[in-house]
Scaffold this motif. Sequence first.
Motif, PDB file in Angstrom:
ATOM      1  N   VAL A  70       0.829  -1.219   0.000  1.00  0.00           N
ATOM      2  CA  VAL A  70       0.000   0.000   0.000  1.00  0.00           C
ATOM      3  C   VAL A  70       0.862   1.268   0.000  1.00  0.00           C
ATOM      4  O   VAL A  70       0.621   2.181  -0.800  1.00  0.00           O
ATOM      5  CB  VAL A  70      -0.984  -0.013   1.182  1.00  0.00           C
ATOM      6  N   PRO A  71       1.897   1.394   0.870  1.00  0.00           N
ATOM      7  CA  PRO A  71       2.745   2.601   0.792  1.00  0.00           C
ATOM      8  C   PRO A  71       3.448   2.762  -0.549  1.00  0.00           C
ATOM      9  O   PRO A  71       3.565   3.891  -1.056  1.00  0.00           O
ATOM     10  CB  PRO A  71       3.761   2.387   1.922  1.00  0.00           C
ATOM     11  N   LEU A  72       3.907   1.657  -1.136  1.00  0.00           N
ATOM     12  CA  LEU A  72       4.555   1.745  -2.448  1.00  0.00           C
ATOM     13  C   LEU A  72       3.583   2.249  -3.510  1.00  0.00           C
ATOM     14  O   LEU A  72       3.962   3.044  -4.379  1.00  0.00           O
ATOM     15  CB  LEU A  72       5.120   0.379  -2.853  1.00  0.00           C
ATOM     16  N   ARG A  73       2.337   1.791  -3.439  1.00  0.00           N
ATOM     17  CA  ARG A  73       1.338   2.242  -4.408  1.00  0.00           C
ATOM     18  C   ARG A  73       0.995   3.722  -4.206  1.00  0.00           C
ATOM     19  O   ARG A  73       0.747   4.449  -5.170  1.00  0.00           O
ATOM     20  CB  ARG A  73       0.065   1.388  -4.287  1.00  0.00           C
ATOM     21  N   ILE A  74       0.955   4.165  -2.958  1.00  0.00           N
ATOM     22  CA  ILE A  74       0.694   5.581  -2.694  1.00  0.00           C
ATOM     23  C   ILE A  74       1.813   6.441  -3.279  1.00  0.00           C
ATOM     24  O   ILE A  74       1.565   7.463  -3.938  1.00  0.00           O
ATOM     25  CB  ILE A  74       0.563   5.832  -1.178  1.00  0.00           C
ATOM     26  N   ASN A  80       4.665  10.018  -7.937  1.00  0.00           N
ATOM     27  CA  ASN A  80       5.536   9.623  -9.058  1.00  0.00           C
ATOM     28  C   ASN A  80       6.893   9.099  -8.594  1.00  0.00           C
ATOM     29  O   ASN A  80       7.909   9.282  -9.260  1.00  0.00           O
ATOM     30  CB  ASN A  80       5.734  10.810 -10.020  1.00  0.00           C
ATOM     31  N   ILE A  81       6.907   8.433  -7.441  1.00  0.00           N
ATOM     32  CA  ILE A  81       8.118   7.769  -6.945  1.00  0.00           C
ATOM     33  C   ILE A  81       7.941   6.286  -7.172  1.00  0.00           C
ATOM     34  O   ILE A  81       7.246   5.596  -6.404  1.00  0.00           O
ATOM     35  CB  ILE A  81       8.358   8.083  -5.452  1.00  0.00           C
ATOM     36  N   ASP A  82       8.532   5.777  -8.239  1.00  0.00           N
ATOM     37  CA  ASP A  82       8.309   4.381  -8.613  1.00  0.00           C
ATOM     38  C   ASP A  82       9.571   3.821  -9.264  1.00  0.00           C
ATOM     39  O   ASP A  82       9.881   4.115 -10.414  1.00  0.00           O
ATOM     40  CB  ASP A  82       7.123   4.280  -9.572  1.00  0.00           C
TER      41      ASP A  82
END
Length: 354
Positions: A70-74, A80-82
């Motif tokens: 969930v934090p990674l998806r947020i 735009n941090i991916d």
Amino acid sequence: MSSINDVIVQINSAATTTILVLGFTNFILGAIGLVFNLIIFTRPSLNREPCSVYFFWSTCFSLFVVYIIVPLRILSNNFNIDMTNSNLGICKIENFANYSSRAIPCWLILLACLDRYFHSSSNVNIRRLSSLKVARWSIPILSLIIMILYSHMLVYYEIYYTTNQSGNIIGTCSPQKGIYRAFIGFWYMILYSLCPSLLMLLFGLLTLNNVRQHRRVVPTISGNNQILRRTDNQLLRMLIAQVLVIMIATLPYSINQLYSSFTANITKSTLRIAQESFATRVLGSMTSFAHTTSFYFYTLTGTIFRKEFHKIIQRCFHKNQNREPSLHRETNAIGNIHSNRKLLISHINYPSKQ
């Protein structure tokens, strides 16, 4: 033309805001509720039940979804941090972890449905399958099978580079184009949502049928057997609530994935693309409710679960209440020791005359 662009901007802005709200809501619900799940399912009144073991390990995998996925998806959808769009290894591993960690809890709930079906059967040999030993063996085996079934994602996910509206080249982590992209939509729908949900529904109905038949044969029970039967009924209600949440949260996204696979080769307008992207992103975020809301539904539907939760709260409350009196008693005890020590020293220095 400018009006269409304005609508697209509004849709994208609404999607970003909605996903941010859903993401933080899921994180808060899961971060609090799942921790209580872990504590309650290890209580003596519940940890002897095979169904509770399935609930416990489903909670463990859901914790991974809440605290990692969930934090990674947020960060990806809203800031735009991916790293998946720039590093191929991270692209493959993160998508594999995302899909498998979401699927395993659903299948563990299916095993809990199977356990209730076995437990309610009138056949002695079938009832023996409802045991802690079976639960402890089936959980790692199932988890390994799900990971193997999703292992193709480690091979067929790639980074594709395209030019955006500003003329910048950007990378996107996506499944390989062609047959595999259509396959992954079907695979996700079948393995994550459709298959476990339908099987949960089937074994849930079979379990209710077994319970009704048993009540006709044995209408009244007393003593310890009545307590055990009450616990079984409460676990069954908790299970039904969890199954309904999983179906409601995951089926819409699976249907949307199937639609995207069928329409992948159709030429679409920019407005339609924006609308479909909005639906995909919002429905994808809503699937997290299948992993973050279990504690609240268990509390509403399970009396024994609710009682254990109250005991934990009361114990914490009494500890805080008793801390101040205990500190006061310790202070008085230390004061008494000091006063006795001074009295002893005075007797030693000034002995009484004979």
